[in-house]
Motif scaffolding. Structure first.
Motif, PDB file in Angstrom:
ATOM      1  N   ARG A   1       0.821  -1.215   0.000  1.00  0.00           N
ATOM      2  CA  ARG A   1       0.000   0.000   0.000  1.00  0.00           C
ATOM      3  C   ARG A   1       0.853   1.262   0.000  1.00  0.00           C
ATOM      4  N   THR A   2       1.975   1.237   0.725  1.00  0.00           N
ATOM      5  CA  THR A   2       2.784   2.451   0.825  1.00  0.00           C
ATOM      6  C   THR A   2       3.726   2.589  -0.362  1.00  0.00           C
ATOM      7  N   ILE A   3       4.565   1.606  -0.575  1.00  0.00           N
ATOM      8  CA  ILE A   3       5.571   1.680  -1.623  1.00  0.00           C
ATOM      9  C   ILE A   3       4.961   1.461  -2.999  1.00  0.00           C
ATOM     10  N   GLY A   4       3.990   0.571  -3.086  1.00  0.00           N
ATOM     11  CA  GLY A   4       3.362   0.282  -4.373  1.00  0.00           C
ATOM     12  C   GLY A   4       2.738   1.496  -5.030  1.00  0.00           C
ATOM     13  N   ARG A   5       2.300   2.452  -4.218  1.00  0.00           N
ATOM     14  CA  ARG A   5       1.683   3.663  -4.775  1.00  0.00           C
ATOM     15  C   ARG A   5       2.698   4.571  -5.444  1.00  0.00           C
ATOM     16  N   VAL A   6       3.950   4.547  -4.966  1.00  0.00           N
ATOM     17  CA  VAL A   6       4.925   5.528  -5.453  1.00  0.00           C
ATOM     18  C   VAL A   6       6.090   4.933  -6.241  1.00  0.00           C
ATOM     19  N   ALA A   7       6.431   3.674  -6.002  1.00  0.00           N
ATOM     20  CA  ALA A   7       7.611   3.070  -6.641  1.00  0.00           C
ATOM     21  C   ALA A   7       7.320   2.685  -8.088  1.00  0.00           C
ATOM     22  N   THR A   8       8.273   3.001  -8.957  1.00  0.00           N
ATOM     23  CA  THR A   8       8.176   2.636 -10.366  1.00  0.00           C
ATOM     24  C   THR A   8       9.065   1.423 -10.645  1.00  0.00           C
ATOM     25  N   PHE A   9       8.901   0.822 -11.820  1.00  0.00           N
ATOM     26  CA  PHE A   9       9.764  -0.299 -12.185  1.00  0.00           C
ATOM     27  C   PHE A   9      11.223   0.137 -12.244  1.00  0.00           C
ATOM     28  N   GLN A  10      11.474   1.355 -12.677  1.00  0.00           N
ATOM     29  CA  GLN A  10      12.849   1.850 -12.729  1.00  0.00           C
ATOM     30  C   GLN A  10      13.460   1.844 -11.328  1.00  0.00           C
ATOM     31  N   GLN A  11      12.676   2.203 -10.336  1.00  0.00           N
ATOM     32  CA  GLN A  11      13.169   2.239  -8.960  1.00  0.00           C
ATOM     33  C   GLN A  11      13.320   0.838  -8.371  1.00  0.00           C
ATOM     34  N   VAL A  12      12.354  -0.046  -8.629  1.00  0.00           N
ATOM     35  CA  VAL A  12      12.451  -1.383  -8.036  1.00  0.00           C
ATOM     36  C   VAL A  12      13.515  -2.240  -8.707  1.00  0.00           C
ATOM     37  N   ALA A  13      13.934  -1.874  -9.908  1.00  0.00           N
ATOM     38  CA  ALA A  13      15.032  -2.601 -10.549  1.00  0.00           C
ATOM     39  C   ALA A  13      16.294  -2.465  -9.702  1.00  0.00           C
ATOM     40  N   VAL A  14      16.488  -1.293  -9.124  1.00  0.00           N
ATOM     41  CA  VAL A  14      17.637  -1.066  -8.246  1.00  0.00           C
ATOM     42  C   VAL A  14      17.500  -1.920  -6.997  1.00  0.00           C
ATOM     43  N   VAL A  15      16.317  -1.899  -6.391  1.00  0.00           N
ATOM     44  CA  VAL A  15      16.064  -2.666  -5.172  1.00  0.00           C
ATOM     45  C   VAL A  15      16.259  -4.159  -5.424  1.00  0.00           C
ATOM     46  N   GLY A  16      15.747  -4.637  -6.553  1.00  0.00           N
ATOM     47  CA  GLY A  16      15.829  -6.056  -6.877  1.00  0.00           C
ATOM     48  C   GLY A  16      17.147  -6.477  -7.483  1.00  0.00           C
ATOM     49  N   ASN A  17      18.018  -5.493  -7.755  1.00  0.00           N
ATOM     50  CA  ASN A  17      19.317  -5.752  -8.371  1.00  0.00           C
ATOM     51  C   ASN A  17      19.157  -6.600  -9.637  1.00  0.00           C
ATOM     52  N   ILE A  18      18.242  -6.140 -10.488  1.00  0.00           N
ATOM     53  CA  ILE A  18      17.937  -6.840 -11.725  1.00  0.00           C
ATOM     54  C   ILE A  18      17.882  -5.804 -12.850  1.00  0.00           C
ATOM     55  N   PRO A  19      18.378  -6.142 -14.042  1.00  0.00           N
ATOM     56  CA  PRO A  19      18.320  -5.158 -15.137  1.00  0.00           C
ATOM     57  C   PRO A  19      16.880  -4.737 -15.425  1.00  0.00           C
ATOM     58  N   LEU A  20      16.691  -3.458 -15.605  1.00  0.00           N
ATOM     59  CA  LEU A  20      15.368  -2.917 -15.887  1.00  0.00           C
ATOM     60  C   LEU A  20      14.763  -3.552 -17.134  1.00  0.00           C
ATOM     61  N   GLU A  21      15.596  -3.799 -18.145  1.00  0.00           N
ATOM     62  CA  GLU A  21      15.110  -4.419 -19.380  1.00  0.00           C
ATOM     63  C   GLU A  21      14.517  -5.798 -19.107  1.00  0.00           C
ATOM     64  N   THR A  22      15.118  -6.538 -18.177  1.00  0.00           N
ATOM     65  CA  THR A  22      14.616  -7.874 -17.840  1.00  0.00           C
ATOM     66  C   THR A  22      13.216  -7.786 -17.255  1.00  0.00           C
ATOM     67  N   ILE A  23      13.013  -6.845 -16.345  1.00  0.00           N
ATOM     68  CA  ILE A  23      11.685  -6.683 -15.730  1.00  0.00           C
ATOM     69  C   ILE A  23      10.657  -6.295 -16.787  1.00  0.00           C
ATOM     70  N   ILE A  24      10.945  -5.221 -17.513  1.00  0.00           N
ATOM     71  CA  ILE A  24       9.976  -4.694 -18.477  1.00  0.00           C
ATOM     72  C   ILE A  24       9.655  -5.725 -19.560  1.00  0.00           C
ATOM     73  N   ASN A  25      10.681  -6.331 -20.141  1.00  0.00           N
ATOM     74  CA  ASN A  25      10.426  -7.273 -21.230  1.00  0.00           C
ATOM     75  C   ASN A  25       9.770  -8.562 -20.755  1.00  0.00           C
ATOM     76  N   SER A  26      10.097  -9.034 -19.572  1.00  0.00           N
ATOM     77  CA  SER A  26       9.436 -10.238 -19.036  1.00  0.00           C
ATOM     78  C   SER A  26       7.947  -9.979 -18.840  1.00  0.00           C
ATOM     79  N   LEU A  27       7.639  -8.828 -18.257  1.00  0.00           N
ATOM     80  CA  LEU A  27       6.239  -8.506 -17.990  1.00  0.00           C
ATOM     81  C   LEU A  27       5.478  -8.177 -19.274  1.00  0.00           C
ATOM     82  N   ARG A  28       6.129  -7.464 -20.199  1.00  0.00           N
ATOM     83  CA  ARG A  28       5.473  -7.153 -21.474  1.00  0.00           C
ATOM     84  C   ARG A  28       5.158  -8.431 -22.248  1.00  0.00           C
TER      85      ARG A  28
END
Length: 172
Positions: A43-70
């Motif tokens: 509820r708190t972080i989900g409202r404000v965090a973007t995929f660009q930001q969580v890529a840092v938290v998850g230590n995963i390339p942003l392209e991997t997140i976006i393309n996997s989900l797309r």
């Protein structure tokens, strides 16, 4: 109804509202994303965090997140090179624990469903040059880090444990 395109700027909460069937896939991309199962953090972080930001938290390339989900959502993958600000964990020359003027342990606030952004902005705005403000959270608070660094502060993130992250903000 057409669902929105998944981009680096898509907020986690918005994504989960539009693509609830992809929650397990998102969480499987990084062990750090298991925290999204916590309803308070969601509820708190989900409202404000973007995929660009969580890529840092998850230590995963942003392209991997976006393309996997797309791909799973039936959207076209992207070849765009996406960057994240991953150098926050390199100890900067300005860091000196003796210069920490104030500490806010925000773990209880977050557990209670409160976001520490307003308090952190208030405290950092009162700092004098050369001082360091320390924020303790159970995850890397990327949206908060971006808000404060946009005000001219430098940031350094030190991971103590999986549930104890210290973020230091320096006023030059």
């Amino acid at each position: 109804m057409t669902k929105p395109l998944i981009t680096p700027q898509t907020r986690i909460g918005e994504f989960l509202d539009n693509y609830p069937e992809l929650e397990d896939l998102l969480i499987s991309l990084s062990p750090a994303f298991q925290k999204l199962k916590n309803p308070v953090l969601r509820r708190t972080i989900g409202r404000v965090a973007t995929f660009q930001q969580v890529a840092v938290v998850g230590n995963i390339p942003l392209e991997t997140i976006i393309n996997s989900l797309r791909k799973a959502a039936g959207q076209n993958e992207t070849n765009e090179i996406m960057s994240t600000n991953n150098n926050l964990e390199e100890k900067p020359s300005w860091f000196d624990v003796a210069s920490v003027s104030e500490t806010l342990d925000a773990r209880e606030m977050l557990q209670a469903g409160q976001h520490p952004l307003a308090e952190a902005i208030k405290r950092t705005s009162e700092m004098k040059p050369g001082q360091i403000f320390e924020l303790i959270t159970p995850f890397t608070p990327m949206p908060l880090i971006e808000k404060i660094t946009d005000k001219g502060f430098s940031a350094y993130v030190k991971t103590v444990t999986d549930t104890e992250i210290h973020t230091f903000f320096y006023k030059a």
